[in-house]
Design an enzyme around this catalytic site. Sequence first.
Site, short mmCIF file in Angstrom:
data_model
loop_
_atom_site.label_atom_id
_atom_site.label_comp_id
_atom_site.label_asym_id
_atom_site.label_seq_id
_atom_site.Cartn_x
_atom_site.Cartn_y
_atom_site.Cartn_z
N GLY A 169 0.98 -1.36 -0.04
CA GLY A 169 -0.01 0.07 0.02
C GLY A 169 0.84 1.39 0.12
O GLY A 169 1.71 1.31 -0.91
N GLY A 170 0.46 2.29 1.02
CA GLY A 170 1.37 3.59 0.83
C GLY A 170 2.85 3.38 1.41
O GLY A 170 3.46 4.19 0.77
N GLY A 404 19.97 8.72 -35.10
CA GLY A 404 19.26 9.54 -33.92
C GLY A 404 20.08 8.99 -32.65
O GLY A 404 20.40 9.79 -31.69
N ALA A 405 20.53 7.78 -32.51
CA ALA A 405 21.30 7.28 -31.15
C ALA A 405 22.52 8.12 -31.04
O ALA A 405 23.09 8.42 -29.85
CB ALA A 405 21.46 5.88 -31.03
C1 HXC Z 1 -2.23 -2.26 11.49
C2 HXC Z 1 -0.94 -4.15 10.98
C3 HXC Z 1 -0.88 -3.81 9.55
C4 HXC Z 1 -1.31 -2.73 9.30
C5 HXC Z 1 0.33 -5.60 9.57
N1 HXC Z 1 -0.36 -5.30 10.93
N2 HXC Z 1 -0.30 -4.85 9.01
N3 HXC Z 1 -1.27 -3.54 11.87
N4 HXC Z 1 -1.94 -1.84 10.25
N5 HXC Z 1 -1.49 -2.22 8.00
C6 HXC Z 1 0.08 -6.27 12.19
C7 HXC Z 1 -0.38 -7.67 12.21
O1 HXC Z 1 -1.77 -7.32 12.94
C8 HXC Z 1 0.37 -8.34 13.22
O2 HXC Z 1 0.15 -7.94 14.52
C9 HXC Z 1 1.62 -7.82 12.81
O3 HXC Z 1 1.63 -6.36 12.31
C10 HXC Z 1 2.47 -8.53 11.74
O4 HXC Z 1 1.74 -9.08 10.75
P1 HXC Z 1 1.55 -10.42 9.94
O5 HXC Z 1 0.52 -10.47 9.15
O6 HXC Z 1 1.39 -11.33 11.24
O7 HXC Z 1 2.97 -10.60 9.18
P2 HXC Z 1 3.14 -11.31 7.92
O8 HXC Z 1 2.36 -12.49 7.99
O9 HXC Z 1 4.65 -11.19 7.83
O10 HXC Z 1 2.46 -10.37 6.79
C11 HXC Z 1 2.86 -8.83 6.77
C12 HXC Z 1 1.90 -8.23 5.73
C13 HXC Z 1 0.47 -8.45 6.24
C14 HXC Z 1 2.15 -8.97 4.23
C15 HXC Z 1 2.36 -6.75 5.67
O11 HXC Z 1 0.23 -8.07 7.59
C16 HXC Z 1 -0.56 -7.55 5.57
O12 HXC Z 1 -0.82 -7.86 4.39
N6 HXC Z 1 -0.79 -6.37 6.13
C17 HXC Z 1 -1.89 -5.65 5.71
C18 HXC Z 1 -1.17 -4.76 4.38
C19 HXC Z 1 -2.26 -3.66 4.07
O13 HXC Z 1 -3.37 -4.10 3.29
N7 HXC Z 1 -2.00 -2.39 4.59
C20 HXC Z 1 -3.10 -1.33 4.19
C21 HXC Z 1 -2.79 -0.98 2.91
S1 HXC Z 1 -3.43 0.47 2.27
P3 HXC Z 1 0.36 -8.95 15.73
O14 HXC Z 1 -0.29 -8.11 16.99
O15 HXC Z 1 0.00 -10.12 15.31
O16 HXC Z 1 2.06 -8.98 15.76
C22 HXC Z 1 -2.49 1.76 2.38
C23 HXC Z 1 -3.15 3.06 1.75
C24 HXC Z 1 -1.99 4.13 1.68
O17 HXC Z 1 -1.49 1.76 2.76
C25 HXC Z 1 -2.27 4.58 0.30
C26 HXC Z 1 -1.41 5.74 0.11
C27 HXC Z 1 -1.13 6.29 -1.13
#
Ligand code: HXC
Length: 510
Positions: A169-170, A404-405
């Site tokens: 994401g961001g 051209g290159a």
């Molecule tokens: C809050 C988050 C989080 C998030 C992960 N965690 N992503 N908490 N916000 N975005 C937390 C989990 O709850 C977990 O907490 C810990 O971090 C580790 O995550 P896991 O999933 O256990 O780890 P892993 O299996 O390695 O996977 C990592 C990951 C996955 C691929 C990043 O967590 C994931 O897909 N997260 C969501 C990604 C996402 O959709 N982000 C939002 C994007 S939108 P605990 O307590 O269990 O340790 C965005 C918009 C901005 O960013 C746009 C701007 C242009």
Amino acid sequence: MNKILTELEARRNVARMGGGQSRIDAQHAKGKLTARERIDLLLDDDSFEEFDMFKAHRCVDFGMDEQQYPGDGVVTGWGTINGRMIYVYSQDFTVFGGSLSETHAEKICKIMDMAMQNGAPVIGLNDSGGARIQEGVASLGGYAEVFQRNVMASGVVPQISVIMGPCAGGAVYSPAMTDFIFMVKDSSYMFVTGPDVVKTVTNEIVTAEELGGASTHTKKSSVADGAFENDVVALTEVRRLIDFLPLNNRQKPPVRPFFDDPSRVELSLDTLIPENPNQPYDMKELILKIADESDFYEIQEDFAKNILTGFIRMEGSTVGVVANQPTVLAGCLDIDASRKAARFVRFCDAFEIPILTLVDVPGFLPGTSQEFGGVIKHGAKLLFAYGEATVPKVTVITRKAYGGAYDVMSSKHLRGDFNYAWPTAEIAVMGAKGATEIIHRADLNNPEKIAQHTADYEKRFANPFIAAEKGFIDEVIMPGSTRRRVCRAFASLRGKSLKNPWKKHDNIPL
Ligand code: HXC
């Protein structure tokens, strides 16, 4: 008093533990270092000064008020790399997956603002699940604050991103606006939407590695500029890169002590060009032989290999090198090569790094895929980048400079300062065979006549002298003397002053 000191140390220890020992162990089990371990490796010993160690998020939804980790998932501050100042942020995956909250963003913005005021690079060590989901729009606002600062800092201070975990994401858009992105093989990923969303929306089944791993981004998408085996190598290589760069756009690149004679003659270069004009040779050999101590820091090594880009030093001063690579696609320019080199040339120009261009180019790659892909616009990016660059520009044509290159590759007409050619150079509108088949179409069925016409054309045009007669080539030089000639050329250009007309900004064909 003692009690207060003890409390400070106790609070610091809590902050240093991030999301706790079990999550630190999980991070290590994945072969990844923690945010603080990474900073320790990146910076000179004991040089790190931290900001906002106790900063806390303000979210109360979803029980977040019960979950506080001092520092809020990012370690920020400044320190030195080989004595030169840099600002750094390092996201802590053990705290909410390194996700970005409003306060996490404020910490990053603070060091970016200081970096701008004090003229020092920003290095971001990214390990983040993107926007902190519990915070919603507050997190999106935080991202946009960082993005705006990335834009303002672009061309003012170098910005380097290292992707050291799953960045979604961001978390990928701020790196995308920085100057260089490096990844760690097998433990870092970059994608706007992950494999699960991709499956839901497009029905494609793809692994995280295929979708956004280091190989994908260094070989296919060109989002990343390099990939390294592990965290330690990645951080060591970033230190090496920083040594080549100025701290900001008001400074010249650093000059380091050198232990290589600028007048060194390399006789082996006199035989680098094969007798057969269609036989390739490795342009990297030339780069290594003319660089101080053969040190070449290559950028985008695995993408568009028909052009080489990277940094060397000559007489201790940084020089950006752009070179056609005859071993891949005969060194021709195509969409990917043009984009890769254009971005590199613009980085060098923004940061006052002189550019050395080594030319052996048979032209632009023909074909429908290139034309449909917009090679006209993409090729124009490189032309534009060279044309607007005001830094010292030295060009050496080793063999082919066709069509051209020829114009594009830092020719005299694009304000090249020193344009040298080797005696083996062929500067012409196209190769002899192609030219003969057009000019003497009537003789196409007579191989003997065509062979004679081709030989005549080669004799007349397959050399550097016609261009030299016109002043398009300043001097035809002996290959073995290239290092000496180029060092002297750059030395003579140290006081160069050239300004483009005032404008708000240009309109480079994006
Ligand atoms: C809050 C988050 C989080 C998030 C992960 N965690 N992503 N908490 N916000 N975005 C937390 C989990 O709850 C977990 O907490 C810990 O971090 C580790 O995550 P896991 O999933 O256990 O780890 P892993 O299996 O390695 O996977 C990592 C990951 C996955 C691929 C990043 O967590 C994931 O897909 N997260 C969501 C990604 C996402 O959709 N982000 C939002 C994007 S939108 P605990 O307590 O269990 O340790 C965005 C918009 C901005 O960013 C746009 C701007 C242009």
